[in-house]
Design a protein around this motif. Structure first.
Motif, PDB file in Angstrom:
ATOM      1  N   ARG A   1      27.215 -36.994  13.672  1.00 50.13           N
ATOM      2  CA  ARG A   1      26.006 -37.266  12.881  1.00 50.13           C
ATOM      3  C   ARG A   1      24.750 -36.806  13.623  1.00 50.13           C
ATOM      4  O   ARG A   1      23.841 -36.205  13.038  1.00 50.13           O
ATOM      5  CB  ARG A   1      25.908 -38.767  12.603  1.00 50.13           C
ATOM      6  CG  ARG A   1      24.717 -39.171  11.745  1.00 50.13           C
ATOM      7  CD  ARG A   1      24.488 -40.673  11.815  1.00 50.13           C
ATOM      8  NE  ARG A   1      23.986 -41.056  13.121  1.00 50.13           N
ATOM      9  CZ  ARG A   1      22.693 -41.111  13.442  1.00 50.13           C
ATOM     10  NH1 ARG A   1      21.775 -40.794  12.551  1.00 50.13           N
ATOM     11  NH2 ARG A   1      22.319 -41.482  14.652  1.00 50.13           N
TER      12      ARG A   1
ATOM     13  N   SER B   1      18.303 -45.943   8.882  1.00 48.90           N
ATOM     14  CA  SER B   1      19.533 -46.497   9.467  1.00 48.90           C
ATOM     15  C   SER B   1      19.252 -47.807  10.186  1.00 48.90           C
ATOM     16  O   SER B   1      20.075 -48.731  10.169  1.00 48.90           O
ATOM     17  CB  SER B   1      20.160 -45.485  10.433  1.00 48.90           C
ATOM     18  OG  SER B   1      19.256 -45.172  11.483  1.00 48.90           O
TER      19      SER B   1
ATOM     20  N   SER C   1      25.719 -42.180   8.607  1.00 49.02           N
ATOM     21  CA  SER C   1      24.941 -43.294   9.156  1.00 49.02           C
ATOM     22  C   SER C   1      25.472 -44.622   8.631  1.00 49.02           C
ATOM     23  O   SER C   1      25.543 -45.613   9.373  1.00 49.02           O
ATOM     24  CB  SER C   1      23.466 -43.132   8.788  1.00 49.02           C
ATOM     25  OG  SER C   1      22.924 -41.969   9.369  1.00 49.02           O
TER      26      SER C   1
ATOM     27  N   ASP D   1      29.231 -40.911  15.280  1.00 47.61           N
ATOM     28  CA  ASP D   1      27.817 -40.876  15.601  1.00 47.61           C
ATOM     29  C   ASP D   1      27.439 -39.575  16.327  1.00 47.61           C
ATOM     30  O   ASP D   1      26.347 -39.048  16.128  1.00 47.61           O
ATOM     31  CB  ASP D   1      27.443 -42.075  16.471  1.00 47.61           C
ATOM     32  CG  ASP D   1      25.941 -42.239  16.593  1.00 47.61           C
ATOM     33  OD1 ASP D   1      25.263 -42.323  15.563  1.00 47.61           O
ATOM     34  OD2 ASP D   1      25.441 -42.264  17.737  1.00 47.61           O
TER      35      ASP D   1
END
Length: 622
Positions: A84, A147, A36, A81
């Motif tokens: 993630r 985040s 993040s 991302d």
């Protein structure tokens, strides 16, 4: 004074309460946190690279390196991302799995009295629906909040460096819009808990109706039961609408805040460009930073709302998890009375419990030692507030010597089945003491005690699944030959032979594919397979015809050799040959002795025998 309700004593649930659930996944969560940070840094770099490209175009300088850097950043952020997001979703599913295991394991070990006072459907809802909301706590709640906060701090720092004046104008608009959103979002937790409670009530109503489907159909009560379920569904709907109404206030407020902030920045920023205070590239970069500031703020506020909803569900889970497990309450209970061997105010450790169990086994081999002994036992059921109700048993005393057969008889409601439940420690005696193999049951762990007992309930429950799974419930290592032999012993071998599936034949939900007698005999076979030294049989022949009753009595006679039997019976014909018969009335022992003796000494027993045509009725005094 009744004990305090665990739910009312529950501490306020917060992120600290969530930690035990997250601890098992901390490695994955740390990796997600690191990724993040990488994506946030890459995202915040994009406006700076965009500004360099625009300023390079205005100054007619080479922009190739800046364009390549911008494209590489975009692609890299997207790849990181995506990974993630997958890792976060997988971790969230793992969190749900962990919480379900923990909650289910706790539910299956609660004291029996808790099941008496709670609705099954509501407990099921906590394992299913409530644990599902924890997924949003991690995915849309916790990490989006964190985040988003990092993104906001980074964007705000860059905006201050670009133009402090323009940042101050933007901040004023955001503070006004967000303060109201946060105020309303804080109310979601209580509403979410209420909505989940209503959902639990609806699940309980549906479970009640489906379980009793045949009774409802036969009573032509489908419409009334449908109305009951519909009312519960309406309550759940209203709770959901209240949450939707609150979210309908938060969402437009955020949209208005975002739109207002952009318009304000464009207006003031355009004037700043015209005055030469900043360049066009600075303004574009600032607008992008506003986007990276406002959007994460909106996501963070939505995530905060999701977090509050999840914490509301977590509180419902904690209300169950805070209930002490079976046996845990004994740690604070008073010492056994009425001849108990435990020292006052103390309970044995697990090691001493095992030692007591070993000593009990040794003493059981001594001739004349009672396998089961009730010593002035009194008992009353406890209500939801912890108050003990009217006594069900009063000063009950009798002995069941090792290797003998003791029958409990008496009118309905005399307390016969309750005695078996006390032996199994489903409930604790209120007064007096109950000893198994010479040891007070409160000195033994539940596992040690029940390893010596075989228990067949009056309702003879059969679990959904196969014959094999039902038989192996207490003896998972039983062989095919052992299972077939015990089925034959209770006259159930035709149940295996009538289908090519054999022991893999399904019995249906609650054994619905079997007859009542077959369910009862299967439950007895399951117990006999474990070969415990003490058998507790609650109405073992209540659903059997004469032929199968005779077969079952022969099977019990076979396995009873060298074992102690405690049998509850309404059919006196099944226990006339018992070594002793204990006659109960209104929770008291009114007579004890063999069949022939009781016919002469106990008016109640003679009355019961006469009603079942085992003896001629007493002559009319008139």
């Amino acid at each position: 004074m009744p004990p305090e309700d665990p739910a009312s004593a529950l501490p306020k649930v917060g992120l600290r309460t969530l930690w035990p659930y997250l601890r098992a996944h901390r490695s994955s969560l740390l990796l997600v946190a690191a990724l993040s940070l990488v994506t946030t840094a890459g995202t915040l770099l994009q406006p700076v690279l965009t500004r360099d490209v625009l300023d390079g175009l205005g100054a007619s300088t080479p922009i190739g390196p800046s364009v390549l850097a911008l494209v590489a950043t975009l692609v890299g952020v997207a790849a990181v991302d995506g990974f993630r997001h997958f890792l976060l979703q997988r971790t969230a599913e793992g969190l749900v799995l962990t919480s379900r295991r923990r909650l289910a394991g706790h539910l299956l070990r609660l004291p029996i009295a808790e099941y008496d006072q709670r609705r099954t459907g509501d407990l099921l809802s906590r394992v299913g629906a409530d644990t599902t909301l924890l997924r949003a706590v991690v995915t849309s709640g916790l990490f989006d909040t964190v985040s988003g906060a990092i993104m906001v701090v980074g964007a705000a720092t860059a905006m201050v460096l670009l133009d402090p004046l323009l940042f101050g104008v933007t901040l004023i608009g955001l503070v006004i819009g967000l303060s109201g959103g946060i105020f309303f979002a804080r109310k979601v937790r209580g509403m979410s808990r209420d909505a989940q409670a209503r959902l639990g009530e609806m699940t309980a109503a549906v479970e009640r109706s489906i379980t009793a489907a045949r009774t409802i159909r036969a009573s032509r009560a489908e419409a009334r039961e449908t109305d009951t379920v519909a009312h519960s569904a309406e309550q759940a709907y209203q709770a959901g609408v209240r949450i939707a109404r609150l979210q309908a206030i938060v969402q437009p407020a955020m949209v208005t805040t975002i739109q207002g902030s952009f318009l304000l920045v464009l207006g003031v920023g355009g004037a700043r460009v015209a005055s030469g205070a900043i360049t066009v590239g600075d303004l574009v970069a600032f607008v992008l930073f506003v986007f990276f500031l406002v959007m994460p703020l909106g996501q963070a506020l939505n995530a905060y709302t999701q977090l509050q909803a999840g914490l509301g569900a977590l509180q419902r889970m904690e209300e169950v998890l805070v209930i002490p497990l079976e046996g845990a309450r004994a740690d604070t209970a008073t010492a056994p009375t009425g001849g108990a061997r435990a020292s006052a105010g103390a309970q044995p450790s697990s090691g001493s419990a095992r030692s007591a169990g070993a000593a009990a086994s040794a003493r059981a081999a001594v001739a004349g030692t009672p396998a089961i002994e009730f010593d002035r036992v009194g008992f009353g059921y406890t209500d939801a507030e912890g108050r003990v109700g009217e006594p069900v048993l009063r000063e009950v005393s009798f002995r069941a010597p090792v290797g003998t057969r003791t029958a409990l008889v008496g009118p309905s409601g005399a307390g016969k089945s309750t005695l078996l439940s006390l032996v199994e420690r489903f409930y604790e005696v209120t007064s007096g003491s109950l000893r198994v193999d010479g040891v007070d049951v409160r000195e033994l762990s539940h596992q040690t005690l029940r390893s010596r007992l075989g228990y067949v309930e009056q309702e003879s429950p059969v679990l959904a699944g196969t014959l094999r799974e039902n038989l192996r419930l207490a003896t998972p290592d039983a062989t095919e030959e052992q299972m077939r032999a015990v089925l034959a012993a209770v006259n159930l071998d035709e149940l295996v032979d009538r289908t090519p599936l054999g022991l893999e034949a399904q019995v249906g939900e609650g054994g619905v594919l079997l007859s009542g007698g077959e369910r009862q005999r299967l439950a007895i076979a399951r117990t006999l397979l474990a070969k415990p030294p003490i058998l507790l049989l609650d109405e073992p022949t209540s659903n059997l015809d004469a032929r199968n009753e005779a077969a079952l009595r022969a099977a019990i006679d076979t396995v009873a050799q060298g074992r102690t039997l405690l049998i509850v019976a309404h059919r006196l014909s099944t226990v006339v040959d018992a070594d002793q018969i204990v006659v109960l009335e209104h929770g008291r022992v009114v007579a004890t002795g063999p069949h022939a003796e009781l016919l002469d000494t106990s008016p109640l027993y003679r009355e019961l025998a006469a009603h079942q045509f085992l003896v001629d009725p007493a002559p009319d005094p008139a």
